[in-house]
Motif scaffolding. Structure first.
Motif, short mmCIF file in Angstrom:
data_model
loop_
_atom_site.label_atom_id
_atom_site.label_comp_id
_atom_site.label_asym_id
_atom_site.label_seq_id
_atom_site.Cartn_x
_atom_site.Cartn_y
_atom_site.Cartn_z
N UNK A 96 0.47 -1.23 0.48
CA UNK A 96 -0.07 -0.04 0.22
C UNK A 96 1.44 1.36 -0.21
N UNK A 97 1.84 1.36 -0.65
CA UNK A 97 2.32 2.54 -0.86
C UNK A 97 2.94 3.27 -2.18
N UNK A 99 0.88 2.52 -5.62
CA UNK A 99 -0.24 2.60 -6.74
C UNK A 99 -0.41 2.29 -7.55
N UNK A 102 -3.91 0.10 -8.33
CA UNK A 102 -5.18 0.87 -7.63
C UNK A 102 -6.13 0.26 -9.13
N UNK A 109 -10.47 5.67 -5.21
CA UNK A 109 -9.44 4.67 -5.99
C UNK A 109 -8.76 4.30 -4.73
N UNK A 111 -6.19 0.90 -2.99
CA UNK A 111 -5.07 -0.20 -3.35
C UNK A 111 -5.37 -1.58 -3.03
N UNK A 162 -5.74 6.08 -10.80
CA UNK A 162 -6.21 7.18 -10.23
C UNK A 162 -6.45 8.38 -10.35
N UNK A 180 -2.22 16.46 -6.23
CA UNK A 180 -3.05 15.71 -4.86
C UNK A 180 -3.24 14.36 -5.14
N UNK A 181 -4.46 13.97 -6.32
CA UNK A 181 -5.01 12.82 -6.47
C UNK A 181 -3.71 11.75 -6.86
N UNK A 183 -0.99 11.36 -6.21
CA UNK A 183 0.59 11.62 -4.84
C UNK A 183 -0.10 10.85 -4.17
N UNK A 184 -0.37 9.18 -4.75
CA UNK A 184 -0.27 7.76 -4.21
C UNK A 184 0.21 6.84 -5.14
N UNK A 185 0.62 7.23 -6.26
CA UNK A 185 1.33 6.78 -7.62
C UNK A 185 2.55 7.04 -7.74
N UNK A 186 3.45 6.03 -7.43
CA UNK A 186 4.49 6.49 -7.39
C UNK A 186 5.64 5.62 -9.21
N UNK B 102 -1.60 8.96 1.48
CA UNK B 102 -2.21 8.90 -0.21
C UNK B 102 -3.45 8.62 -0.36
N UNK B 104 -5.65 7.08 -1.44
CA UNK B 104 -6.00 5.96 -1.74
C UNK B 104 -6.12 5.51 -0.25
N UNK B 235 5.44 14.45 -0.96
CA UNK B 235 4.19 13.97 -2.15
C UNK B 235 3.23 13.43 -0.59
#
Lengths: 208, 325
Positions: A96-97, A99, A102, A109, A111, A162, A180-181, A183-186, B102, B104, B235
């Protein structure tokens, strides 16, 4: 649309050719991919039934209803990939770090590696495969191609999901809202500027 | 990940009953964002996981001007972060919620889970038999400790990872705890314990007790609040240091202020003497610098975390200047 896609592929190959390195390597990968596809058709890689456990869940994935049996500790991404063969969703960090896994549930969205399959019972799940209509790409997918929002592409299904979730809830996002939206996808290739452009382009395409 | 029984009660009474009879061996589960990591890393080897999500009536945000704010334990962080009433009346909660993890994880994680999450200490999360896991040693004390605590430590030196807890502490929020022996309501400060009192748990919750609701008093007119969080990775990340403040001021002079700190102690931290010393102070950079220059001068820093002392002073100054100017 289709022409543009072909153009893109050609330009990538031309680039590889001109760069002069990695050509042999990519031929090797392409041919072994084809071999793998052929093997998979003859021998679909399905683990034995017992692998999947004995608790039944019912869920809708990309509009299709499924009744499947899982273990308590089966994660949603394991169910999607191993049981339903929807391998577009990637497992990358499995914590869960990052993305890569997703998917969209109830317009949000989440994980799928950090969610138990049991908790998807009764839910409506959309994966990257669900965006495609036959052969036609979804506009978010098209935007990522048009704006080159990727390099190696491994994180791209997650990035697109995402972006898709963002645009479901906010069809006209500001640059800050996109940041922002997403941000959870590296993206380890660091294609971030192009990813942001792609999301903005997707918003434009969806409004058009 | 170990295989486990997944217990899905539909009432708090049922859940509490299971937990009281076998609480030590049962992991409370809601959003799963933290609990699943603990299971995957074999920090928890429990064979029972108790899912709270089937319990009706625990996911709500209700606000009115006379009773204040009530948030159910199963409200997700993104629901809290996008509530217009919270944004208007409790900016500190709004800012803290949107700083958590994040998108999610905010969609999945719950308020109760955020308050009761386990620490991020890398020795705790990895294969070390540390004090928090019942071992005999804190490996951070003489090891790598740049993210560890500067006050309240010993014999374990974790920091509490919750952003919501810091915001709620600055608001003097209350926690409603359900157990089958009755419900009790306590100040959020009393929910948490220091390692010197209990090195293996962050909260006072006993088996059978479940966080049910958070209550915040109605907002006082003219009050301003905010939350600032410093992260190593901008981030999204856990707080290196965070500061939340609720401030009542007239013409740039503080009437009263309540400040809470995250990332510096094993529990959300407040300094009553600082709050007192700031009343009647005119907010400007020089005045604040004078008042904050001795903040945490008594900190017991470890080999790699002394930087947190100037960081917490500067973040506090930055937040107060932003809120009043």
């Amino acid at each position: 649309m289709k022409e543009e896609k072909e153009k893109k592929e050609i330009s990538r190959r031309e680039f590889l050719g001109k760069a002069g390195t990695g050509v042999a390597g990519s031929y090797f990968i392409l041919s072994s991919l084809k071999q793998a596809e052929a093997v998979a058709k003859e021998n679909p890689l399905q683990p034995p039934e017992t692998y999947f456990g004995n608790i039944q869940v019912q869920l809708t994935v990309n509009g299709v209803k499924h009744k499947v049996r899982v273990h308590t500790n089966t994660t949603l991404v394991e169910l999607l990939r191993d049981r339903l063969s929807l391998t577009g969703t990637k497992v990358v960090c499995n914590h869960g770090e990052c993305g890569g896994c997703t998917v969209v549930i109830d317009k949000k969205a989440v994980y799928s590696c950090q969610m138990l399959a049991l908790d998807a019972d009764g839910k409506d799940v959309t994966t990257i495969e669900g965006l495609l209509k036959g052969e036609e790409l979804h506009k978010v997918q098209q935007a990522f191609i048009d704006k080159d929002g990727l390099q190696c592409g491994f994180c791209t299904p997650g990035q697109i999901m995402s972006a898709y979730a963002l645009l479901l809830n906010n069809p006209d996002p500001s640059e800050e809202e996109i940041k922002t939206a997403m941000a959870g996808n590296i993206c380890r290739c660091s294609a971030y500027p192009k990813i942001k452009e792609s999301v903005a382009e997707a918003a434009r395409l969806l409004k058009a | 990940m170990t295989d486990f029984d997944y217990i899905q009660p539909t009432t708090l009474q049922e859940a509490s009953k299971v937990l009281s009879s076998d609480g030590i061996n049962t992991l409370i589960y809601a959003g799963g964002t933290d609990a699943l990591s603990l299971l995957k890393n074999d920090i928890y080897k429990q064979h029972k996981v108790l899912n709270l999500k089937k319990i009706e009536g625990l996911n709500y945000i209700s606000f009115d001007k006379t009773n204040g704010l009530r948030i159910g334990a199963l409200a997700t962080i993104s629901e809290i972060g996008s509530s217009p009433e919270i944004k208007e009346n409790y900016n500190i909660i709004h800012e803290a919620a949107n700083e958590i993890a994040s998108p999610q994880l905010r969609n999945m994680g719950t308020l109760g889970g955020n308050l009761c999450q386990r620490p991020r200490c890398w020795y705790y999360r990895e294969d070390f038999d540390c004090i928090r896991k019942g071992g005999g040693e804190c490996f951070a004390y003489e090891g790598r400790n740049k993210f560890h605590c500067i006050v309240g430590g010993g014999p374990c030196y974790i920091v509490h990872p919750s952003d919501m807890a810091v915001a709620l502490l600055a608001l003097d929020a209350k926690v409603v705890i359900h157990s089958n022996n009755g419900e009790r309501t306590i100040p959020i400060n009393d929910l948490y314990v220091l390692p010197q009192d209990d090195p293996m748990n962050e909260t006072i919750l006993k088996p059978g007790e479940i966080v049910k609701e958070i209550q915040v008093q109605p907002p006082v007119k003219g009050i301003k609040s905010g939350y600032v969080k410093f992260k190593e990775r901008d981030t999204w990340d856990f707080a290196v240091v965070s500061v939340g403040a609720v401030i009542n001021s007239t013409n740039g002079i503080i009437n009263n202020v309540n400040i809470a700190f995250g990332g510096i102690a094993p529990k959300p931290w407040s300094e009553k003497s600082l709050n007192k010393s700031l009343s009647s102070v005119r907010i400007n950079e020089n005045e604040l610098e004078g008042k904050l220059k001795n903040l945490f001068s008594n900190a017991e820093t470890l080999s790699e975390n002394a930087y947190k002392v100037p960081l917490v002073r500067n973040l506090t100054k930055r937040l107060l200047l932003r809120l009043v100017q």
